[in-house]
Design a protein around this motif. Structure first.
Motif, PDB file in Angstrom:
ATOM      1  N   ASN A 161      50.918 -17.498  16.487  1.00  0.00           N
ATOM      2  CA  ASN A 161      50.712 -18.940  16.578  1.00  0.00           C
ATOM      3  C   ASN A 161      50.040 -19.313  17.886  1.00  0.00           C
ATOM      4  O   ASN A 161      49.193 -20.204  17.926  1.00  0.00           O
ATOM      5  CB  ASN A 161      52.049 -19.680  16.472  1.00  0.00           C
ATOM      6  CG  ASN A 161      52.677 -19.507  15.108  1.00  0.00           C
ATOM      7  OD1 ASN A 161      52.011 -19.637  14.097  1.00  0.00           O
ATOM      8  ND2 ASN A 161      53.961 -19.199  15.085  1.00  0.00           N
ATOM      9  N   ASP A 162      50.438 -18.634  18.947  1.00  0.00           N
ATOM     10  CA  ASP A 162      49.909 -18.901  20.283  1.00  0.00           C
ATOM     11  C   ASP A 162      49.235 -17.628  20.779  1.00  0.00           C
ATOM     12  O   ASP A 162      49.896 -16.609  21.005  1.00  0.00           O
ATOM     13  CB  ASP A 162      51.046 -19.311  21.215  1.00  0.00           C
ATOM     14  CG  ASP A 162      50.584 -19.665  22.612  1.00  0.00           C
ATOM     15  OD1 ASP A 162      49.410 -19.405  22.956  1.00  0.00           O
ATOM     16  OD2 ASP A 162      51.406 -20.191  23.373  1.00  0.00           O
ATOM     17  N   GLU A 163      47.919 -17.669  20.927  1.00  0.00           N
ATOM     18  CA  GLU A 163      47.159 -16.488  21.332  1.00  0.00           C
ATOM     19  C   GLU A 163      47.675 -15.894  22.639  1.00  0.00           C
ATOM     20  O   GLU A 163      47.653 -14.679  22.832  1.00  0.00           O
ATOM     21  CB  GLU A 163      45.678 -16.845  21.458  1.00  0.00           C
ATOM     22  CG  GLU A 163      44.792 -15.672  21.750  1.00  0.00           C
ATOM     23  CD  GLU A 163      43.309 -16.018  21.688  1.00  0.00           C
ATOM     24  OE1 GLU A 163      42.524 -15.224  22.228  1.00  0.00           O
ATOM     25  OE2 GLU A 163      42.942 -17.059  21.111  1.00  0.00           O
ATOM     26  N   ALA A 164      48.182 -16.726  23.533  1.00  0.00           N
ATOM     27  CA  ALA A 164      48.704 -16.238  24.815  1.00  0.00           C
ATOM     28  C   ALA A 164      49.883 -15.291  24.609  1.00  0.00           C
ATOM     29  O   ALA A 164      50.132 -14.401  25.435  1.00  0.00           O
ATOM     30  CB  ALA A 164      49.108 -17.409  25.702  1.00  0.00           C
ATOM     31  N   ASN A 165      50.606 -15.449  23.519  1.00  0.00           N
ATOM     32  CA  ASN A 165      51.767 -14.591  23.258  1.00  0.00           C
ATOM     33  C   ASN A 165      51.392 -13.154  22.926  1.00  0.00           C
ATOM     34  O   ASN A 165      52.248 -12.268  22.957  1.00  0.00           O
ATOM     35  CB  ASN A 165      52.641 -15.186  22.152  1.00  0.00           C
ATOM     36  CG  ASN A 165      53.439 -16.369  22.639  1.00  0.00           C
ATOM     37  OD1 ASN A 165      53.649 -16.542  23.839  1.00  0.00           O
ATOM     38  ND2 ASN A 165      53.864 -17.212  21.716  1.00  0.00           N
ATOM     39  N   LEU A 166      50.119 -12.916  22.627  1.00  0.00           N
ATOM     40  CA  LEU A 166      49.669 -11.535  22.440  1.00  0.00           C
ATOM     41  C   LEU A 166      49.890 -10.709  23.707  1.00  0.00           C
ATOM     42  O   LEU A 166      49.983  -9.489  23.653  1.00  0.00           O
ATOM     43  CB  LEU A 166      48.176 -11.502  22.092  1.00  0.00           C
ATOM     44  CG  LEU A 166      47.799 -11.860  20.670  1.00  0.00           C
ATOM     45  CD1 LEU A 166      46.316 -12.188  20.577  1.00  0.00           C
ATOM     46  CD2 LEU A 166      48.161 -10.723  19.737  1.00  0.00           C
ATOM     47  N   TRP A 167      49.971 -11.382  24.838  1.00  0.00           N
ATOM     48  CA  TRP A 167      50.057 -10.715  26.139  1.00  0.00           C
ATOM     49  C   TRP A 167      51.422 -10.913  26.791  1.00  0.00           C
ATOM     50  O   TRP A 167      51.631 -10.514  27.927  1.00  0.00           O
ATOM     51  CB  TRP A 167      48.930 -11.232  27.047  1.00  0.00           C
ATOM     52  CG  TRP A 167      47.640 -11.025  26.343  1.00  0.00           C
ATOM     53  CD1 TRP A 167      46.915 -11.950  25.639  1.00  0.00           C
ATOM     54  CD2 TRP A 167      46.962  -9.784  26.180  1.00  0.00           C
ATOM     55  NE1 TRP A 167      45.828 -11.358  25.062  1.00  0.00           N
ATOM     56  CE2 TRP A 167      45.829 -10.022  25.382  1.00  0.00           C
ATOM     57  CE3 TRP A 167      47.201  -8.482  26.636  1.00  0.00           C
ATOM     58  CZ2 TRP A 167      44.932  -9.019  25.023  1.00  0.00           C
ATOM     59  CZ3 TRP A 167      46.304  -7.498  26.292  1.00  0.00           C
ATOM     60  CH2 TRP A 167      45.185  -7.763  25.492  1.00  0.00           C
ATOM     61  N   ARG A 168      52.356 -11.463  26.052  1.00  0.00           N
ATOM     62  CA  ARG A 168      53.683 -11.749  26.580  1.00  0.00           C
ATOM     63  C   ARG A 168      54.578 -10.518  26.507  1.00  0.00           C
ATOM     64  O   ARG A 168      54.571  -9.790  25.510  1.00  0.00           O
ATOM     65  CB  ARG A 168      54.296 -12.884  25.764  1.00  0.00           C
ATOM     66  CG  ARG A 168      55.563 -13.426  26.319  1.00  0.00           C
ATOM     67  CD  ARG A 168      55.964 -14.683  25.580  1.00  0.00           C
ATOM     68  NE  ARG A 168      57.348 -14.973  25.920  1.00  0.00           N
ATOM     69  CZ  ARG A 168      58.216 -15.542  25.131  1.00  0.00           C
ATOM     70  NH1 ARG A 168      57.841 -15.915  23.919  1.00  0.00           N
ATOM     71  NH2 ARG A 168      59.438 -15.750  25.518  1.00  0.00           N
TER      72      ARG A 168
END
Length: 149
Positions: free
Chosen positions: A25-32
């Motif tokens: 849902n949130d592209e930033a979470n790919l790197w979380r």
């Protein structure tokens, strides 16, 4: 022949990798990352792409790909679209390389390192499918755990 099976499995699981990356849902979470989870899904995606392009593309297909394994785990914030493009390119490399292997090629000895026991190329290719599946499961779990609305 096992080649057709391997191609189907790689294509299936690489398509599933794309789906998992797209489902965030949130592209930033790919790197979380969080406690107990040290590898972000984006890095696992880069690792899968690097692994297959190195071992299948460069080793068996002579593509000239040069792996930078450290970057697979240190790069951050690679755009989702770029990850998906790299997976598409990997699908192409895997299929075009494997289709050229013969039954004789599959029975040849293969070693990743000189200090390693030999295995057949077929055995190693099956190993690579399992490696992909292992990390695909990690990505699925990561997404469901860390990509909360």
């Amino acid at each position: 022949m096992i080649i057709n099976t391997l191609i189907k499995l790689f294509k299936r699981d690489l398509a599933k990798l794309k789906e998992e990356i797209e489902l965030y849902n949130d592209e930033a979470n790919l790197w979380r990352v969080t406690q107990g989870i040290s590898n972000a899904s984006g890095n696992l995606c880069l690792h899968i792409v690097g692994n297959l392009n190195h071992f299948i593309g460069a080793e068996f297909g002579n593509t000239g790909y040069v792996r930078q394994r450290d970057l697979e785990f240190s790069l951050k914030q690679v755009p989702r679209a770029e990850l998906l493009q790299q997976v598409d390119q990997t699908i192409h490399v895997v299929e075009n390389t494997l289709i050229k292997l013969t039954a004789e090629d599959l029975q040849k000895d293969y070693r990743r390192r000189a200090d390693e026991d030999a295995m057949t190329t077929a055995y190693f290719l099956v190993h690579l499918t399992m490696h992909l599946s292992y990390h695909l499961g990690q990505i699925n779990y990561h997404r469901r755990l860390l990509d909360l609305d």
